[in-house]
Write an enzyme that holds these catalytic residues in place. Structure first.
Site, PDB file in Angstrom:
ATOM      1  N   CYS A 170       0.798  -1.231   0.000  1.00  0.00           N
ATOM      2  CA  CYS A 170       0.000   0.000   0.000  1.00  0.00           C
ATOM      3  C   CYS A 170       0.829   1.279   0.000  1.00  0.00           C
ATOM      4  O   CYS A 170       0.262   2.374  -0.086  1.00  0.00           O
ATOM      5  CB  CYS A 170      -0.932   0.010   1.204  1.00  0.00           C
ATOM      6  SG  CYS A 170      -1.767  -1.557   1.466  1.00  0.00           S
ATOM      7  N   THR A 276       1.834  -7.574   9.751  1.00  0.00           N
ATOM      8  CA  THR A 276       0.559  -6.946   9.399  1.00  0.00           C
ATOM      9  C   THR A 276       0.015  -5.985  10.442  1.00  0.00           C
ATOM     10  O   THR A 276      -0.857  -5.173  10.123  1.00  0.00           O
ATOM     11  CB  THR A 276      -0.531  -8.023   9.132  1.00  0.00           C
ATOM     12  OG1 THR A 276      -0.658  -8.845  10.295  1.00  0.00           O
ATOM     13  CG2 THR A 276      -0.182  -8.865   7.922  1.00  0.00           C
ATOM     14  N   HIS A 307      -4.047   7.708   5.579  1.00  0.00           N
ATOM     15  CA  HIS A 307      -4.139   6.407   4.914  1.00  0.00           C
ATOM     16  C   HIS A 307      -5.563   5.887   5.086  1.00  0.00           C
ATOM     17  O   HIS A 307      -6.180   5.433   4.127  1.00  0.00           O
ATOM     18  CB  HIS A 307      -3.118   5.449   5.501  1.00  0.00           C
ATOM     19  CG  HIS A 307      -2.945   4.184   4.737  1.00  0.00           C
ATOM     20  ND1 HIS A 307      -2.636   4.159   3.398  1.00  0.00           N
ATOM     21  CD2 HIS A 307      -3.040   2.879   5.116  1.00  0.00           C
ATOM     22  CE1 HIS A 307      -2.546   2.906   2.974  1.00  0.00           C
ATOM     23  NE2 HIS A 307      -2.792   2.109   3.999  1.00  0.00           N
ATOM     24  N   THR A 311      -9.813  -0.069   8.921  1.00  0.00           N
ATOM     25  CA  THR A 311      -9.547  -1.257   9.725  1.00  0.00           C
ATOM     26  C   THR A 311      -9.276  -0.809  11.153  1.00  0.00           C
ATOM     27  O   THR A 311      -8.712   0.272  11.380  1.00  0.00           O
ATOM     28  CB  THR A 311      -8.336  -2.061   9.199  1.00  0.00           C
ATOM     29  OG1 THR A 311      -7.172  -1.226   9.207  1.00  0.00           O
ATOM     30  CG2 THR A 311      -8.602  -2.555   7.786  1.00  0.00           C
ATOM     31  N   GLU A 318      -2.686   4.736  13.230  1.00  0.00           N
ATOM     32  CA  GLU A 318      -2.340   5.907  12.416  1.00  0.00           C
ATOM     33  C   GLU A 318      -2.729   7.209  13.109  1.00  0.00           C
ATOM     34  O   GLU A 318      -1.949   8.165  13.131  1.00  0.00           O
ATOM     35  CB  GLU A 318      -3.035   5.822  11.058  1.00  0.00           C
ATOM     36  CG  GLU A 318      -2.854   7.077  10.228  1.00  0.00           C
ATOM     37  CD  GLU A 318      -3.548   7.043   8.883  1.00  0.00           C
ATOM     38  OE1 GLU A 318      -3.313   7.973   8.090  1.00  0.00           O
ATOM     39  OE2 GLU A 318      -4.316   6.101   8.622  1.00  0.00           O
ATOM     40  N   LYS A 336      -9.905   7.288   0.883  1.00  0.00           N
ATOM     41  CA  LYS A 336     -10.354   5.906   0.700  1.00  0.00           C
ATOM     42  C   LYS A 336     -11.828   5.730   1.024  1.00  0.00           C
ATOM     43  O   LYS A 336     -12.436   4.731   0.635  1.00  0.00           O
ATOM     44  CB  LYS A 336      -9.499   4.957   1.526  1.00  0.00           C
ATOM     45  CG  LYS A 336      -8.072   4.814   1.015  1.00  0.00           C
ATOM     46  CD  LYS A 336      -7.279   3.801   1.821  1.00  0.00           C
ATOM     47  CE  LYS A 336      -5.842   3.711   1.339  1.00  0.00           C
ATOM     48  NZ  LYS A 336      -5.065   4.934   1.650  1.00  0.00           N
ATOM     49  N   HIS A 341      -9.701   1.121  -1.136  1.00  0.00           N
ATOM     50  CA  HIS A 341      -8.245   1.028  -1.023  1.00  0.00           C
ATOM     51  C   HIS A 341      -7.668   0.574  -2.358  1.00  0.00           C
ATOM     52  O   HIS A 341      -7.797  -0.592  -2.726  1.00  0.00           O
ATOM     53  CB  HIS A 341      -7.874   0.043   0.080  1.00  0.00           C
ATOM     54  CG  HIS A 341      -6.450   0.111   0.500  1.00  0.00           C
ATOM     55  ND1 HIS A 341      -5.458   0.675  -0.272  1.00  0.00           N
ATOM     56  CD2 HIS A 341      -5.832  -0.305   1.656  1.00  0.00           C
ATOM     57  CE1 HIS A 341      -4.305   0.591   0.349  1.00  0.00           C
ATOM     58  NE2 HIS A 341      -4.515   0.010   1.529  1.00  0.00           N
ATOM     59  N   PHE A 403       1.343  -3.315   4.640  1.00  0.00           N
ATOM     60  CA  PHE A 403       1.767  -4.627   5.127  1.00  0.00           C
ATOM     61  C   PHE A 403       3.297  -4.722   5.008  1.00  0.00           C
ATOM     62  O   PHE A 403       3.890  -4.196   4.069  1.00  0.00           O
ATOM     63  CB  PHE A 403       1.131  -5.732   4.290  1.00  0.00           C
ATOM     64  CG  PHE A 403      -0.244  -6.137   4.766  1.00  0.00           C
ATOM     65  CD1 PHE A 403      -0.909  -5.449   5.757  1.00  0.00           C
ATOM     66  CD2 PHE A 403      -0.879  -7.234   4.195  1.00  0.00           C
ATOM     67  CE1 PHE A 403      -2.175  -5.835   6.187  1.00  0.00           C
ATOM     68  CE2 PHE A 403      -2.141  -7.629   4.614  1.00  0.00           C
ATOM     69  CZ  PHE A 403      -2.782  -6.932   5.618  1.00  0.00           C
TER      70      PHE A 403
END
Length: 415
Positions: A170, A276, A307, A311, A318, A336, A341, A403
Site C-alpha cells: 500500500c 501486518t 491512509h 480497519t 495511524e 479511501k 483502497h 503490510f
C-alpha cells in the site's frame, strides 16, 4: 549536500473518482463513494464474505497493439495515467511525439504495485495445477512480474534513466514519489516518472477477507468503508493508477513548464516488528522524518490526507501516531472513504487529490463518519466530516502505511 528543489509538472489519474481534477472534484463534492456490490463475486460462495469493490469502470484507451502486448491490465492502467501525466507536463505532444528529454538518461522512472497482472499469474497456476502449459505464452512472465508497470512504461516511452520499482504493497505509490524526489533532489536525475497502479481482483479482496479486515456491508455499499468510525467493519478494495511527473525546479522553469506544487519532505521507515499489525511509534517516526526533511514545524501543515483504510488496528495506530507528532487537532480526512483502497495506486492518487484540494481551498470529508460514530480509540484530531471544509493552507501532508510494516509520509507546498 545541498538539496535541489523538486516540483510537480504533470499528473495523470485513472480512478473511480474520475480521470481529471474537475471530474474528481465533482465526485468528491457529491459526497457519495464509488463502492458497488460485485455480483459476479457470488461465484466464490461462502469462502469469501465480501462482495464490495470500487472498480475503474471507464473503457481503457486504445494504444498500439504491438507496443502493449506485454501489458496486463495493471500496466495498461499505468500507461494511460502516465500518458496523461507526460502530456500535461509537455513531455509528450498532442500528436504523441515524446520529448528528447525522456531519452537522455537524465529522466528516470519509479513505479510500483502490489503484484503484477492477476490474469498472467493465473496462467502459471493453470500450468502447475493441471500439468498443462497451453495457457502460457511469451508475455506471461512480463505481465506477471512485480516490476511490470515500471518496465513496460520505460520501454513504451523509451525512458533511459534510473528505474526504481516500489512493490511495497500500500506504500508503492507514495514511495515511488519519495524515491523520485530524492533522485532529483540529490542530482541523480532531472525528471522522474513516479506512480503506482493496481488492477481489481477478487483475490485482493479475499486477502483481507481471510484476515477479517474486509467490509461485508454487501447490501449497503455506499455505507462502506467508514474510516475512523466505531461502526466500521473493514476496508473495500479499489482499482486505479496515478502518475506524477517530478522535475528539478530550475529545469522546469527553463523549459516553461507549469508547476502544480513542490515536494518539500519525505519520510519512510519500517516497523521491524510485525508483518501486518501497525506500530504507532514507527509510524510517528516516519511522519517526523518527513517534517524534518522539509525543514518546517508541524504547525505549518494545514491538512493531513490519512491512509484511513477503515480497519480497527490501522485507524487507531495511524491517528494516535499523527496526534503524537502534531500535538494538536490537525484537520484530517481519508480519500479511501470514496475510492476504497487502491493498494499500489493509493499513494499517488491521494497525493494528487491533496495537492488539488490545497489549491482549491476546500478539503473533502471522510464519508460515513459523524460525531456520533467517531471511534473514541482514535487520536484526538480534527476529523473533517459533513460537506467538507474550506481551509487556506500552503502546506499539506499525505501518509500511507503498508503490510510489511512500511511507513511513508510526503509533504507538498503551494508554489
Amino acid at each position: 549536500m545541498n538539496k535541489r528543489r523538486v516540483v510537480i509538472t504533470g499528473a495523470g489519474i485513472c480512478s473511480s473518482l474520475g480521470d481529471t481534477w474537475p471530474e474528481i472534484l465533482t465526485t468528491l463534492k457529491g459526497l457519495q463513494n464509488c463502492v458497488v456490490r460485485m455480483d459476479d463475486w457470488d461465484r466464490y460462495g461462502v469462502g469469501m464474505n465480501t462482495r464490495l469493490a470500487a472498480p475503474y469502470t471507464k473503457e481503457l484507451r486504445k494504444y498500439d497493439r504491438k507496443k502493449t502486448r506485454s501489458m496486463g491490465r495493471v500496466s495498461r492502467l499505468a500507461l494511460q495515467a502516465t500518458d496523461d501525466a507526460l502530456r500535461m507536463a509537455g513531455l509528450v505532444s498532442a500528436d504523441g511525439v515524446v520529448a528528447e528529454e525522456l531519452h537522455n538518461g537524465r529522466t528516470g522512472i519509479s513505479y510500483g504495485s502490489c503484484m503484477g497482472s492477476m490474469d498472467a499469474n493465473m496462467e502459471f497456476c493453470h500450468m502447475l495445477e493441471h500439468d498443462d502449459c497451453s495457457k502460457m505464452n511469451a508475455t506471461t512472465y512480463v505481465r506477471a512480474m512485480p516490476q511490470t508497470a515500471a518496465s513496460n512504461l520505460s520501454v513504451y516511452f523509451q525512458i533511459r534513466g534510473r528505474i526504481i520499482t516500489t512493490n511495497t504493497a500500500c506504500t508503492s505509490g507514495s514511495q515511488s514519489i519519495g524515491y523520485s524526489y530524492e533522485q532529483i533532489a540529490y542530482g541523480f536525475q532531472d525528471i522522474m516518472v513516479a506512480g503506482g497502479a493496481e488492477e481489481l481482483s477478487a483475490a485482493d479482496s479475499d486477502i483481507f477477507d481471510t484476515l477479517f479486515a474486509a467490509s461485508v456491508k454487501n447490501d449497503a455499499p455506499k455505507t462502506s468503508p467508514s474510516p475512523f468510525s466505531k461502526e466500521r467493519d473493514g476496508l473495500v478494495i479499489g482499482e486505479g493508477a496515478g502518475t506524477l511527473i517530478l522535475e528539478e525546479y530550475e529545469h522546469a522553469k527553463a523549459r516553461g513548464a507549469k508547476i502544480y506544487a513542490e515536494i518539500i519532505g519525505f519520510g519512510t521507515n519500517q516497523d521491524g516488528e510485525h508483518i501486518t499489525t501497525p506500530n504507532p511509534t514507527t509510524m510517528a517516526k516516519a511522519i517526523e522524518l518527513a517534517i524534518a526533511d522539509a525543514g518546517i514545524s508541524a504547525d505549518q501543515i494545514g491538512y493531513v490526507n490519512a491512509h484511513g483504510t477503515a480497519t480497527g488496528h490501522g485507524d487507531v495506530a495511524e491517528t494516535t501516531a499523527t496526534e503524537a507528532v502534531f500535538k494538536r487537532a490537525v484537520p484530517i480526512s481519508s480519500t479511501k472513504s470514496y475510492t476504497g483502497h487502491t493498494l499500489g495506486a493509493c499513494g499517488t492518487i491521494e497525493a494528487w487529490v491533496a495537492i488539488n484540494m490545497m489549491k482549491e481551498g476546500w478539503f473533502h470529508p471522510t464519508l460515513n463518519l459523524t460525531e456520533a460514530n467517531l471511534d473514541p480509540e482514535c487520536g484526538k484530531l480534527d476529523y473533517i466530516m459533513g460537506s467538507g471544509r474550506e481551509i487556506q493552507t500552503d502546506i499539506v501532508m499525505s501518509n500511507n502505511f503498508a503490510f510489511g510494516g512500511v511507513n511513508t509520509s510526503l509533504i507538498f507546498k503551494r508554489v
